[in-house]
Structure formats: structure tokens, C-alpha cells
Design an enzyme around this catalytic site. Sequence first.
Site, PDB file in Angstrom:
ATOM      1  N   ARG A  92      55.274 -23.524  16.278  1.00 55.34           N
ATOM      2  CA  ARG A  92      55.275 -24.944  16.647  1.00 55.34           C
ATOM      3  C   ARG A  92      53.839 -25.418  16.834  1.00 55.34           C
ATOM      4  O   ARG A  92      53.463 -26.525  16.419  1.00 55.34           O
ATOM      5  CB  ARG A  92      56.072 -25.168  17.946  1.00 55.34           C
ATOM      6  CG  ARG A  92      57.579 -25.002  17.835  1.00 55.34           C
ATOM      7  CD  ARG A  92      58.217 -26.113  16.996  1.00 55.34           C
ATOM      8  NE  ARG A  92      57.956 -27.429  17.544  1.00 55.34           N
ATOM      9  CZ  ARG A  92      58.649 -27.991  18.545  1.00 55.34           C
ATOM     10  NH1 ARG A  92      59.661 -27.339  19.106  1.00 55.34           N
ATOM     11  NH2 ARG A  92      58.358 -29.199  18.972  1.00 55.34           N
ATOM     12  N   ARG A 142      59.283 -37.701  22.352  1.00 52.34           N
ATOM     13  CA  ARG A 142      60.527 -36.921  22.412  1.00 52.34           C
ATOM     14  C   ARG A 142      61.551 -37.811  23.111  1.00 52.34           C
ATOM     15  O   ARG A 142      61.486 -38.009  24.321  1.00 52.34           O
ATOM     16  CB  ARG A 142      60.306 -35.620  23.184  1.00 52.34           C
ATOM     17  CG  ARG A 142      61.505 -34.670  23.279  1.00 52.34           C
ATOM     18  CD  ARG A 142      61.075 -33.422  24.028  1.00 52.34           C
ATOM     19  NE  ARG A 142      62.142 -32.475  24.258  1.00 52.34           N
ATOM     20  CZ  ARG A 142      62.444 -31.441  23.461  1.00 52.34           C
ATOM     21  NH1 ARG A 142      61.736 -31.267  22.350  1.00 52.34           N
ATOM     22  NH2 ARG A 142      63.408 -30.609  23.764  1.00 52.34           N
ATOM     23  N   ASP A 158      71.659 -22.636  16.661  1.00 54.21           N
ATOM     24  CA  ASP A 158      71.157 -23.453  17.767  1.00 54.21           C
ATOM     25  C   ASP A 158      72.197 -23.396  18.871  1.00 54.21           C
ATOM     26  O   ASP A 158      73.352 -23.008  18.650  1.00 54.21           O
ATOM     27  CB  ASP A 158      70.935 -24.893  17.284  1.00 54.21           C
ATOM     28  CG  ASP A 158      70.194 -25.759  18.290  1.00 54.21           C
ATOM     29  OD1 ASP A 158      69.651 -25.209  19.280  1.00 54.21           O
ATOM     30  OD2 ASP A 158      70.168 -26.989  18.112  1.00 54.21           O
ATOM     31  N   HIS A 199      64.780 -33.360  14.175  1.00 51.98           N
ATOM     32  CA  HIS A 199      63.746 -32.575  14.868  1.00 51.98           C
ATOM     33  C   HIS A 199      62.773 -32.024  13.813  1.00 51.98           C
ATOM     34  O   HIS A 199      62.673 -30.819  13.591  1.00 51.98           O
ATOM     35  CB  HIS A 199      64.405 -31.438  15.650  1.00 51.98           C
ATOM     36  CG  HIS A 199      63.551 -30.858  16.731  1.00 51.98           C
ATOM     37  ND1 HIS A 199      62.250 -31.245  16.944  1.00 51.98           N
ATOM     38  CD2 HIS A 199      63.808 -29.887  17.659  1.00 51.98           C
ATOM     39  CE1 HIS A 199      61.750 -30.572  17.969  1.00 51.98           C
ATOM     40  NE2 HIS A 199      62.667 -29.736  18.405  1.00 51.98           N
ATOM     41  N   CYS A 217      65.811 -22.247  17.555  1.00 54.95           N
ATOM     42  CA  CYS A 217      64.752 -23.119  18.070  1.00 54.95           C
ATOM     43  C   CYS A 217      64.575 -23.005  19.583  1.00 54.95           C
ATOM     44  O   CYS A 217      63.592 -23.515  20.112  1.00 54.95           O
ATOM     45  CB  CYS A 217      65.014 -24.563  17.661  1.00 54.95           C
ATOM     46  SG  CYS A 217      66.512 -25.289  18.362  1.00 54.95           S
ATOM     47  N   GLN A 263      60.035 -29.155  14.466  1.00 57.64           N
ATOM     48  CA  GLN A 263      60.621 -27.828  14.570  1.00 57.64           C
ATOM     49  C   GLN A 263      60.836 -27.226  13.183  1.00 57.64           C
ATOM     50  O   GLN A 263      60.578 -26.044  12.944  1.00 57.64           O
ATOM     51  CB  GLN A 263      61.951 -27.891  15.320  1.00 57.64           C
ATOM     52  CG  GLN A 263      62.653 -26.540  15.448  1.00 57.64           C
ATOM     53  CD  GLN A 263      61.930 -25.577  16.348  1.00 57.64           C
ATOM     54  OE1 GLN A 263      61.705 -25.864  17.518  1.00 57.64           O
ATOM     55  NE2 GLN A 263      61.539 -24.425  15.813  1.00 57.64           N
TER      56      GLN A 263
END
Length: 325
Positions: free
Chosen positions: A304, A109, A236, A136, A276, A139
Site C-alpha cells: 500500500r 476515505r 475479504d 477501493h 486486504c 488497494q
Amino acid sequence: MTSQFPQHFLRDDDLTQAQQADVLRLAVELKAERAAGRHPRRPLEGPKTAALLFDKPSTRTRLSFSVGVAELGGFPLVIDASTSQLGRGEPVADTARVLSRQVAAITWRTFAQADLEAMAAASSVPVVNALTDLLHPCQVLADLQTVAEHRPGGVDGLPGTVFAYVGDGNNNMANSYLLGGAVAGLHVRVGTPGTHLPDAGVLEDARRAAAATGGSVTVVHDAAEAVEGADVVATDTWVSMGQEAEAADRETPFVPFAVTPELMAGAAPGAGVLHCLPAYRGKEVDASYLDGPGSWVWDEAENRLHAQKALLVALLEARGDQRRS
């Protein structure tokens, strides 16, 4: 799994439509097995170690990868990259060579997509994008699994689904929704101010993927236009990690793109809402769409775990097949 599965997962379009669907079907299967108290797929039995590198704060990514690696029979080695030699300037390739002689997989990450690609280029074990500033993709795998759970036809019903994303179009979620959604054959619409457009290269790649899968990608500058008739509406936070100092200035352009009852009135009946997380109720999303019956957010967060387990199984088993061939 479909043959010739990639060694790494750095971008949503590293998977073909068929491979993506295979991973999602496996995720659904692993979720059901877990609910029944069974964990039949354990490619990390030993335990083998998976290195989980974090340059950025994390809740869901750290939790889901740590639990997932353990449930696959492995040991999750969480490394705060800022306190490692990588954080002190050691070349990415050097770190990759050291790690890949001792671990079975690497997730990272981090900030730059180019650094992640450099890690993969020097690694002899699978490298997984756990988030970069550009994309991402893990996700989005979880989000696609969630949509499949709530829509008719399951995974096979994903193609043709109308998926709207509203808010900041110039972030990793917008980019990955375009790319991953196009691979799945979705009709992806991004509603965002003209000042916050998705990455041009990603948009071009998404259009190419959509042409091959029967999907489509569209960027518009009106939230209602993006959401009209949509089966799924995603948003988001308006302030991504590292932008906190700009919060007051960043929020203003996105106010017309908030997920509100008025906006959702234009979506298809029964449309679900995705986010998310972390979410800021009353800003990018009305609280009723996180905590009410139209929220798919908590399934999304749980998924996830299942989607990433499925991805790791696919990567590790494909690597084992390559070694035996």
C-alpha cells in the site's frame, strides 16, 4: 509516465493499462530505493501538505498515506472528517475549494462515490480515492504490485494472470478487483452468492475494459469454479464497515466461499492468497493462508505504501508538467 495522466484517481479505470503499468513499475522502483535507504522522488519537498480525510476507521490506509507523504518530502495533515465542518454538513465543494488553496493533494476515505467525485470536481489539486463504499482502487494497485512481485515477468507478466476473488461480491473490493484487474488484462473471476452480486455498472465497465486489454471478467456462484486453476486467490471480510449489526445474518451465505485447504486444492500450483485486512481467521480465510508460506498478505499490506507513493508521484508530476506546458 505515459502522457495525459489524469488529474485525479477516483476509479480503477481512471488509468489506462499503460498508465497503470507505469505506476506499478514506479512502485517497484520506489520500494527498492527505500530498502536501500534512498528516497529520490520528493515532489512534496518544502514540505508541501497533503490533506488525508477520514470518514471511516483506518489502519493501513492512514499509515501508508501518512508515511508515504512524509517520504515524498511532504507533511501529512490527517483530518477526521466527522469533527470537521464537512462532518457538520458543509457542502463538499466548499471544503474542496478551501483545501485546494492550501494543500498539494487530497485523499479521502469516505462513503459515497458521488461525494468523492464532487470533491474532485471542485478541487484544483489531485484527489485520490482512499476508499468508498463502491471502490477501493489504491488497494488494488497494491495487490497488483504484489502479484507482479510473485509471478513470472513482473509487471509485464500481469496480463493473462487468472485472479479469483471469493466471498462478498457486493462490496468495494469485488468491484475494484473487477475494474482494476480488467485494466491490467487479468482474467478476473468473482465467486459469490447470487444474492451478493457486484455493482452492475462496474461490471459493465470492467467488461468494456477487459475487451480492450485482452482480459476477462466472470461472475460465478460456486467457489470451486471461481478458484479452479487460479494463479491468485483473494478474499475479504464478510462484514464490511457499518454492517457489524448484521454480522450473524451476513456470514451464513458466505460459508461455502471461505478460503480453505479444500478450496485451494483446485487453484494452480503455487497460487498465492491475498486479503486486504482486517482478516478473521477461521471465517473467510483459514489461518494457514494468512500466516503460512502461501500468504502474500503481508507483502500486500506493505505495498500500500509503495503503490500509493508511486500514484502520488505520477499525479503530482503530471500536474507540474501541465502547469509548465
